[in-house]
Design an enzyme around this catalytic site. Structure first.
Site: not given
Length: 387
Positions: A56, A59, A121
């Site tokens: 993640s 991101k 997230s």
């Protein structure tokens, strides 16, 4: 050609050489990297150039692309995108990883989607934002890779908007993640401040109708003074990782850890690593913002030289126990051709110490220098000829 300032600019701030070596540190993480943005000094590098899956932490690039669009006026925070049923079907439930708990057909603002990405997230939030901006996730990912190229992330490539495992298509390095964090902090500071330090965000409802509040997973928020970002990541393939930043007494550090084996281990190592960065190192001030450091020759301009000034307070990072024996030189490619804009980066201040790699900082033009007309070029030529 490269010009190096005269030896007169080389100076020391103390008569004695540094007595201390770089402060020792042993990271529990297979990959660990730390940079002091205030000086450009890399304080720790363990596998910083090794390619790895970001999970993640990818991101961060999704948010960065959106921040840049917002900054340029091409995207508005109150614009709403609709959650496509197909997108919801793929990105809901336990099999879809972390989620914002979006609903099919729901209209969600860019502002809320960014909170869903940065704070929660949410894998679903990333895809909805990507599709809303570019039409398809694939088209948005192309923008992510274009931005990575612009930023000089030479060992990174993105295959998804959310970092979901994709058989190695998506990869980064710790050094590139730190560079991405630095770019977001410096290029879009207001949006960074608005989104990355949010402690929790509420979106969606449970089956019983209760609001769903989720806490930011950032392991240094509330544990390190001045912590204000950035992003965690975890998959079975990547392990537990974190890219973080904090600022204390004008010093901003960016750190990356990756490959840790547990959630709690990520917390402990992130806090310990960032604490070491602030406690074991100190900043030695060099030049205040706006201070004249040197002058550079100008070619074909209305003036024959331009002042080189500090764009911000400049400092060198040293071991906290060290004295301060510092060598400084100014480097630029010159003479610098006009026109020159005030504030334009046209030179570098290179600082050397016995115990750290060279620390390189920008210097900018003190004034505008217009391109000279024919008479001005002739006059400047005569001045140069006769001194």
């Amino acid at each position: 050609m490269k010009r190096i300032s005269s030896a007169a600019l080389l100076f020391t701030l103390a008569a004695q050489p540094l007595a201390a070596e770089a402060p020792p540190y042993t990271s529990e993480a297979p990959i660990a990297y730390m940079k002091d943005l205030s000086s450009g000094a890399v304080l720790y590098d363990k596998g910083g150039e090794k390619r790895m899956p970001p999970a993640s932490m990818a991101k961060m690039m999704t948010a960065h692309v959106a921040f840049r669009l917002i900054q340029r006026g091409e995207l508005k925070l109150d614009t709403k995108f609709t959650v496509r049923p197909e997108t919801w079907q793929k990105w809901h439930g336990p099999q879809a990883g972390s989620t914002m708990f979006l609903s099919p057909g729901e209209q969600v603002s860019v502002n809320d989607l960014l909170h869903g990405i940065v704070t929660l997230s949410g894998n679903d939030a990333c895809v909805v934002l990507a599709e809303g901006i570019a039409g398809t996730e694939e088209a948005f990912v192309a923008q992510m890779n274009q931005e990575a190229e612009r930023m000089g992330l030479t060992d990174s490539h993105f295959g998804t908007s959310n970092g979901w495992p994709d058989e190695g298509v998506t990869y980064v390095t710790a050094r590139d993640l730190a560079k991405l964090a630095e770019g977001t902090i410096q290029e879009t500071p207001d949006l960074y401040k608005r989104f990355y330090a949010t402690r929790s965000f509420t979106w969606g409802k449970t089956m019983g109708g209760a609001d769903i509040a989720q806490a930011n997973r950032n392991p240094i928020l509330g544990r390190i003074t001045g912590a204000d970002g950035l992003k965690t990541g975890h998959t079975e393939e990547a392990g537990y990782g974190f890219t973080g930043s904090a600022v204390q007494d004008g010093r901003r550090l960016v750190m990356v850890v990756a490959g840790l084996t547990s959630f709690n281990g990520r917390i402990e190592e992130s806090v310990r690593f960032m604490d070491w960065g602030f406690r074991a190192w100190k900043a030695q001030p060099l030049f205040k913002k706006g201070a004249l450091v040197e002058t550079a020759e100008v070619q074909l301009g209305g003036a024959t030289e331009v002042g080189l000034v500090a764009p911000r307070d400049l400092a060198v990072t040293l071991p906290r126990t060290a004295s301060s024996n510092i060598g400084v030189k100014v480097i630029y490619t010159g003479p610098i051709k006009a026109p020159i804009k005030k504030g334009q980066e046209i030179a570098q201040l290179v600082v050397s110490t016995p115990d750290t790699p060279a620390q390189i900082m920008p210097l900018v033009a003190a004034d505008d220098v217009a391109e000279a007309g024919m008479f001005g070029r002739l006059w400047n030529g005569l001045k140069s000829l006769f001194g």
